[in-house]
Design a protein around this motif. Structure first.
Motif, PDB file in Angstrom:
ATOM      1  N   LYS A   1      -1.867  10.220   4.171  1.00  0.00           N
ATOM      2  CA  LYS A   1      -1.145  10.004   2.904  1.00  0.00           C
ATOM      3  C   LYS A   1      -0.395   8.682   2.883  1.00  0.00           C
ATOM      4  O   LYS A   1       0.463   8.434   2.037  1.00  0.00           O
ATOM      5  CB  LYS A   1      -0.155  11.146   2.612  1.00  0.00           C
ATOM      6  N   ASN A   2      -0.717   7.807   3.820  1.00  0.00           N
ATOM      7  CA  ASN A   2      -0.017   6.520   3.929  1.00  0.00           C
ATOM      8  C   ASN A   2      -0.932   5.405   3.428  1.00  0.00           C
ATOM      9  O   ASN A   2      -1.575   4.708   4.213  1.00  0.00           O
ATOM     10  CB  ASN A   2       0.402   6.267   5.378  1.00  0.00           C
ATOM     11  N   LEU A   3      -1.020   5.250   2.102  1.00  0.00           N
ATOM     12  CA  LEU A   3      -1.893   4.242   1.518  1.00  0.00           C
ATOM     13  C   LEU A   3      -1.383   2.851   1.856  1.00  0.00           C
ATOM     14  O   LEU A   3      -0.261   2.498   1.504  1.00  0.00           O
ATOM     15  CB  LEU A   3      -1.965   4.409  -0.003  1.00  0.00           C
ATOM     16  N   PRO A   4      -2.188   2.059   2.555  1.00  0.00           N
ATOM     17  CA  PRO A   4      -1.760   0.688   2.867  1.00  0.00           C
ATOM     18  C   PRO A   4      -1.449  -0.097   1.601  1.00  0.00           C
ATOM     19  O   PRO A   4      -2.227  -0.085   0.647  1.00  0.00           O
ATOM     20  CB  PRO A   4      -2.988   0.108   3.585  1.00  0.00           C
ATOM     21  N   GLN A   5      -0.318  -0.758   1.592  1.00  0.00           N
ATOM     22  CA  GLN A   5       0.127  -1.461   0.387  1.00  0.00           C
ATOM     23  C   GLN A   5      -0.866  -2.516  -0.078  1.00  0.00           C
ATOM     24  O   GLN A   5      -1.027  -2.740  -1.268  1.00  0.00           O
ATOM     25  CB  GLN A   5       1.496  -2.108   0.648  1.00  0.00           C
ATOM     26  N   GLU A   6      -1.562  -3.137   0.875  1.00  0.00           N
ATOM     27  CA  GLU A   6      -2.491  -4.195   0.481  1.00  0.00           C
ATOM     28  C   GLU A   6      -3.723  -3.651  -0.247  1.00  0.00           C
ATOM     29  O   GLU A   6      -4.502  -4.414  -0.823  1.00  0.00           O
ATOM     30  CB  GLU A   6      -2.929  -5.003   1.715  1.00  0.00           C
ATOM     31  N   LEU A   7      -3.916  -2.326  -0.223  1.00  0.00           N
ATOM     32  CA  LEU A   7      -5.073  -1.735  -0.896  1.00  0.00           C
ATOM     33  C   LEU A   7      -4.733  -1.217  -2.291  1.00  0.00           C
ATOM     34  O   LEU A   7      -5.631  -0.933  -3.084  1.00  0.00           O
ATOM     35  CB  LEU A   7      -5.644  -0.588  -0.059  1.00  0.00           C
ATOM     36  N   ILE A   8      -3.461  -1.075  -2.603  1.00  0.00           N
ATOM     37  CA  ILE A   8      -3.060  -0.492  -3.877  1.00  0.00           C
ATOM     38  C   ILE A   8      -3.554  -1.324  -5.057  1.00  0.00           C
ATOM     39  O   ILE A   8      -3.969  -0.788  -6.082  1.00  0.00           O
ATOM     40  CB  ILE A   8      -1.518  -0.334  -3.928  1.00  0.00           C
ATOM     41  N   TYR A   9      -3.518  -2.656  -4.899  1.00  0.00           N
ATOM     42  CA  TYR A   9      -3.877  -3.535  -6.010  1.00  0.00           C
ATOM     43  C   TYR A   9      -5.310  -3.316  -6.476  1.00  0.00           C
ATOM     44  O   TYR A   9      -5.657  -3.617  -7.628  1.00  0.00           O
ATOM     45  CB  TYR A   9      -3.714  -4.996  -5.597  1.00  0.00           C
ATOM     46  N   VAL A  10      -6.177  -2.791  -5.621  1.00  0.00           N
ATOM     47  CA  VAL A  10      -7.601  -2.663  -5.936  1.00  0.00           C
ATOM     48  C   VAL A  10      -7.826  -1.823  -7.187  1.00  0.00           C
ATOM     49  O   VAL A  10      -8.670  -2.143  -8.024  1.00  0.00           O
ATOM     50  CB  VAL A  10      -8.367  -2.059  -4.737  1.00  0.00           C
ATOM     51  N   PHE A  11      -7.056  -0.754  -7.346  1.00  0.00           N
ATOM     52  CA  PHE A  11      -7.284   0.179  -8.445  1.00  0.00           C
ATOM     53  C   PHE A  11      -6.347  -0.035  -9.627  1.00  0.00           C
ATOM     54  O   PHE A  11      -6.444   0.673 -10.635  1.00  0.00           O
ATOM     55  CB  PHE A  11      -7.135   1.628  -7.948  1.00  0.00           C
TER      56      PHE A  11
END
Length: 311
Positions: free
Chosen positions: A206-216
């Motif tokens: 449940k720890n979404l890497p912050q650098e991946l959030i922008y993708v969606f």
């Protein structure tokens, strides 16, 4: 010329004149051409002007799950790979299953591939509602011929033809260096462990890497700094927070989560901007409604017990 032949000749001339008069080939051809031209123009404009992202979950042939985000504005394709042995908490209260079993489970439950998109949204907070069988991977894999197969071959999916055309268009135009493949087992989002059946696998942190959030993140939602209130009437711990986490990945801001007495309802998304309402409602399969001018929030999401049971 005999009277009979004269009569036949007159009838033939009459029929010929009547046919030409009542069936205008040029007119019909023009109408058909105009219809085809307008359809092609509509499709072309849709492909060119529609900059909305397409997020899609695809079954891998070896049991892995691919989650691809097609960014038409940035002209980029990002694909996340969920390994076959990742243990997931399946939506609709179906318990814990490995990723490699999820497609067959969805077929057994007569849900098409919906369990893939629903479970990915539930466990990883990736906002997806589109799903497809393995042939659709050709839209993202970067190979020359596979986009044609993905466009024309039959396979199980809830993609519409316009969706397929948009994916085909971006698959042909995006360069390989603008395609990113991310193995989630190599990120902090999955932790390697020994599963209950003794097999080595992965669990979701449940720890979404912050650098991946922008993708969606959807630019329309992000740029408007969309303010959201969640009205949680599920009576179930954690559902409202999980919904909020997915909405934040879309680019919105959760300003309030209001809990109330449990209510035997599903979910509805209310707001003044019908486009934003539609985007959020599709992710969670909610009804859509209009907000009022007096609302303090741009979007209100009401979720009830029925929603919690299928989430």
């Amino acid at each position: 010329m005999s009277p009979a032949r004269v009569k036949h000749h007159r009838v033939s001339r009459f029929r010929s004149k009547y046919t030409k008069k009542n069936f205008n080939f040029k007119g019909v051809f023009f109408v058909l051409f105009l219809v085809v031209f307008l359809v092609v123009l509509f499709v072309a404009l849709t492909l060119i002007l529609n900059k909305d992202k397409i997020n899609m979950v695809v079954r891998g042939e070896a049991g892995e799950i691919y989650v691809s985000s097609f960014d038409f504005e940035a002209k980029k394709i990002t694909t996340f790979v969920i390994p076959p042995t990742a243990e997931l908490e399946v939506s609709r209260s179906l318990g814990k299953w490995k990723a490699k079993s999820l497609w067959q489970l969805s077929m057994n439950e007569k849900l098409g591939g919906a369990l893939l998109s629903e479970t990915v949204t539930r466990d990883f907070h990736f906002p997806t509602f589109l799903w497809a069988d393995s042939l659709a991977q050709g839209f993202s894999d970067g190979k020359v011929a596979t986009p044609f197969l993905s466009l024309f071959a039959p396979y199980k999916t809830n993609l519409g033809m316009l969706d397929k055309l948009r994916l085909f268009f971006i698959a042909l135009t995006v360069k390989n260096f603008d395609r990113e493949l991310i193995d989630l087992s190599k990120t902090s989002y999955l932790r390697k462990t020994k599963l209950a059946d003794g097999e080595d696998g992965y669990v979701v942190t449940k720890n979404l890497p912050q650098e991946l959030i922008y993708v969606f993140a959807e630019s329309l939602i992000n740029k408007k700094e969309t303010r959201v209130e969640i009205i949680d009437l599920t009576g179930t711990y954690g559902v409202g927070e999980s919904v909020g986490a997915t909405i934040e990945v879309l680019g919105a801001k959760i300003l309030a989560t209001t809990k109330g007495p449990s209510d035997d309802s599903d979910c509805i998304v209310l707001g003044k901007d019908s486009t934003v309402v539609g985007k959020i409602a599709k992710v969670f399969s909610c009804e859509q409604g209009k907000g009022s001018a007096e609302d303090r929030f741009d979007i209100q999401i009401k979720i009830g017990k029925k929603f919690a049971q299928r989430f």
